[in-house]
Design a protein around this motif. Sequence first.
Motif, PDB file in Angstrom:
ATOM      1  N   PHE A 142       0.868  -1.168   0.000  1.00 50.43           N
ATOM      2  CA  PHE A 142       0.000   0.000   0.000  1.00 50.43           C
ATOM      3  C   PHE A 142       0.912   1.228   0.000  1.00 50.43           C
ATOM      4  O   PHE A 142       2.094   1.099   0.288  1.00 50.43           O
ATOM      5  CB  PHE A 142      -0.898  -0.014   1.254  1.00 50.43           C
ATOM      6  CG  PHE A 142      -1.762  -1.234   1.324  1.00 50.43           C
ATOM      7  CD1 PHE A 142      -2.940  -1.309   0.604  1.00 50.43           C
ATOM      8  CD2 PHE A 142      -1.363  -2.338   2.068  1.00 50.43           C
ATOM      9  CE1 PHE A 142      -3.717  -2.445   0.636  1.00 50.43           C
ATOM     10  CE2 PHE A 142      -2.142  -3.490   2.102  1.00 50.43           C
ATOM     11  CZ  PHE A 142      -3.319  -3.540   1.385  1.00 50.43           C
ATOM     12  N   PRO A 143       0.350   2.404  -0.319  1.00 53.40           N
ATOM     13  CA  PRO A 143       1.220   3.582  -0.346  1.00 53.40           C
ATOM     14  C   PRO A 143       1.714   3.942   1.054  1.00 53.40           C
ATOM     15  O   PRO A 143       0.907   4.290   1.911  1.00 53.40           O
ATOM     16  CB  PRO A 143       0.314   4.700  -0.880  1.00 53.40           C
ATOM     17  CG  PRO A 143      -0.939   4.038  -1.337  1.00 53.40           C
ATOM     18  CD  PRO A 143      -1.039   2.717  -0.674  1.00 53.40           C
ATOM     19  N   ILE A 217       4.240  -4.299 -10.706  1.00 52.15           N
ATOM     20  CA  ILE A 217       3.215  -5.240 -10.247  1.00 52.15           C
ATOM     21  C   ILE A 217       1.952  -5.018 -11.067  1.00 52.15           C
ATOM     22  O   ILE A 217       1.498  -3.877 -11.216  1.00 52.15           O
ATOM     23  CB  ILE A 217       2.851  -5.015  -8.762  1.00 52.15           C
ATOM     24  CG1 ILE A 217       4.059  -5.184  -7.837  1.00 52.15           C
ATOM     25  CG2 ILE A 217       1.701  -5.929  -8.333  1.00 52.15           C
ATOM     26  CD1 ILE A 217       4.463  -6.599  -7.545  1.00 52.15           C
ATOM     27  N   HIS A 284      -6.776   6.495  -7.384  1.00 51.53           N
ATOM     28  CA  HIS A 284      -6.228   5.345  -8.130  1.00 51.53           C
ATOM     29  C   HIS A 284      -7.011   5.072  -9.426  1.00 51.53           C
ATOM     30  O   HIS A 284      -7.404   3.942  -9.707  1.00 51.53           O
ATOM     31  CB  HIS A 284      -6.155   4.108  -7.234  1.00 51.53           C
ATOM     32  CG  HIS A 284      -4.925   4.106  -6.371  1.00 51.53           C
ATOM     33  ND1 HIS A 284      -4.199   2.981  -6.094  1.00 51.53           N
ATOM     34  CD2 HIS A 284      -4.270   5.119  -5.767  1.00 51.53           C
ATOM     35  CE1 HIS A 284      -3.161   3.305  -5.344  1.00 51.53           C
ATOM     36  NE2 HIS A 284      -3.182   4.600  -5.121  1.00 51.53           N
TER      37      HIS A 284
HETATM   38  C1  GLC Z   1      -1.790  -0.548  -4.969  1.00 49.96           C
HETATM   39  C2  GLC Z   1      -0.950  -0.028  -3.803  1.00 49.96           C
HETATM   40  C3  GLC Z   1       0.527  -0.117  -4.117  1.00 49.96           C
HETATM   41  C4  GLC Z   1       0.892  -1.519  -4.560  1.00 49.96           C
HETATM   42  C5  GLC Z   1      -0.002  -1.939  -5.736  1.00 49.96           C
HETATM   43  C6  GLC Z   1       0.278  -3.355  -6.208  1.00 49.96           C
HETATM   44  O1  GLC Z   1      -1.633   0.328  -6.037  1.00 49.96           O
HETATM   45  O2  GLC Z   1      -1.319   1.299  -3.519  1.00 49.96           O
HETATM   46  O3  GLC Z   1       1.303   0.237  -2.976  1.00 49.96           O
HETATM   47  O4  GLC Z   1       2.236  -1.572  -4.919  1.00 49.96           O
HETATM   48  O5  GLC Z   1      -1.355  -1.844  -5.349  1.00 49.96           O
HETATM   49  O6  GLC Z   1       0.048  -4.294  -5.204  1.00 49.96           O
END
Ligand code: GLC
Length: 450
Positions: A142-143, A217, A284
Amino acid sequence: IYIFVLQVDKVIEAFTLSDEKLMHLSTKLFEQLFKGLGQATNEEAELKMLPSYVTSTPDGTEHGDFLALDLGGTNFRIILVKITPNPNSNIQMDNQVYSISHKLMTGTGTKLFDHLVNCLWDFLVERDMMCQLLPIGFTFSFPTRHLGIKKTILVNWSKGFTASGVVGEDIGQLLNDAINRKFKNFELKIMSTVVNDTVGTMVSCAYDHHETCMGLIVGTGTNMCYMESQSNTEMLGDNFRSLEGEMCINTEWGAFGDNSGSLDEVKTSYDIAIDHNSPNQGEHIYEKMISGMYMGELVRRIIVDLSAKGELFQKVDEHSILYDGGFSTAFVSQILQPNIDATMTMEYLRSFGVTANIDDVAKVKKICEAVSVRAAALCAVGVVAVARKIEKNRGHVRMVVGVDGSVYRKHPTFKNVLIDTTRRLAPELNIGFEVSTDGSGRGAALVAAV
Ligand code: GLC
């Protein structure tokens, strides 16, 4: 029939982006990278460009035993990683997966972290390791903002998590507190390093491919990190940055399009509806057009819309998968499998309460294709922008992207479209893609080791 064709074609057309448009978006994303790095512009930038404090990639001399914890989607994984150094460098892993219920994702932070630690307890008991203290690499996808090496604050949740009392808190501390609650008689002192999954992925890939400088990712969510010159990381402030060497930056590119409206010109009504129905509305936006959490839902919304207009399917059972929220990205992958024929797809749809004829099958396939191709092309937009940034710093060199995530690994066409589009948009760049071996386990442990 004429109207029907027109409707499906209209949808397909809305999802089809020309190379010119893709390049235009790539330039916008490229500009956002600079905005995020600038001290005066970071605040308003869409891409948060979070520093990871990882300044080098592994060189094979790392060694030791580590625990890697991995939270980022519907599963929580614990991995015991044993790293043997050069000359016989080798990494062994023993891992276990635990599920995270929707209730835990959306309840209190204390319950969530207590659950993680209960899993850790079981893991250690089963391996008879209760008295051992190992350094922990915690892949927390997560951020997060690193305030120095030891403090890592959650900026905001994504991917359906809303657990209370966690945003703005130090993740390593929440984990330590939960460990202390559970292990109170053991006097454990835990050293944990919190790592984003992109960073783990890049580092793990760099162990095998030394030219690796990006970590991508594409799974439940999507994100990218890359090695940036420290002299460009103005947003860190003069007291916190060195002017030499590089640092891995977590771009959090899922947020591209959040404020600037950069993606407005390519958004469809289905994208807008998905955003409106999400727990992180307005956030997002780029991720919602690409990643696995939304791809199935996009297809489902298109199909429901066309079938409500009487333009798809002879019969849809009201308990069908189209209405119960069970149409996931895995179904899109299934429908696009190269070895599945129309009859099999019809059977497949029937098992979910949808009666489709041969025309319907062709149309459903087209819709799945259009949504998947757009996702992969938009992802290429970002890869090209980041690669251009690296080329600006390092000059013309080979760049390897370490990649992980369920969509990249399991979707039948995503990977090829991503690679082809990247090459088409930037034929002058020398970019390679490598599936990263278990970034969140191996990578997190390697970051802790490095
Ligand atoms: C979401 C999260 C980020 C993560 C990505 C892939 O965008 O905010 O931190 O790297 O998912 O899991």
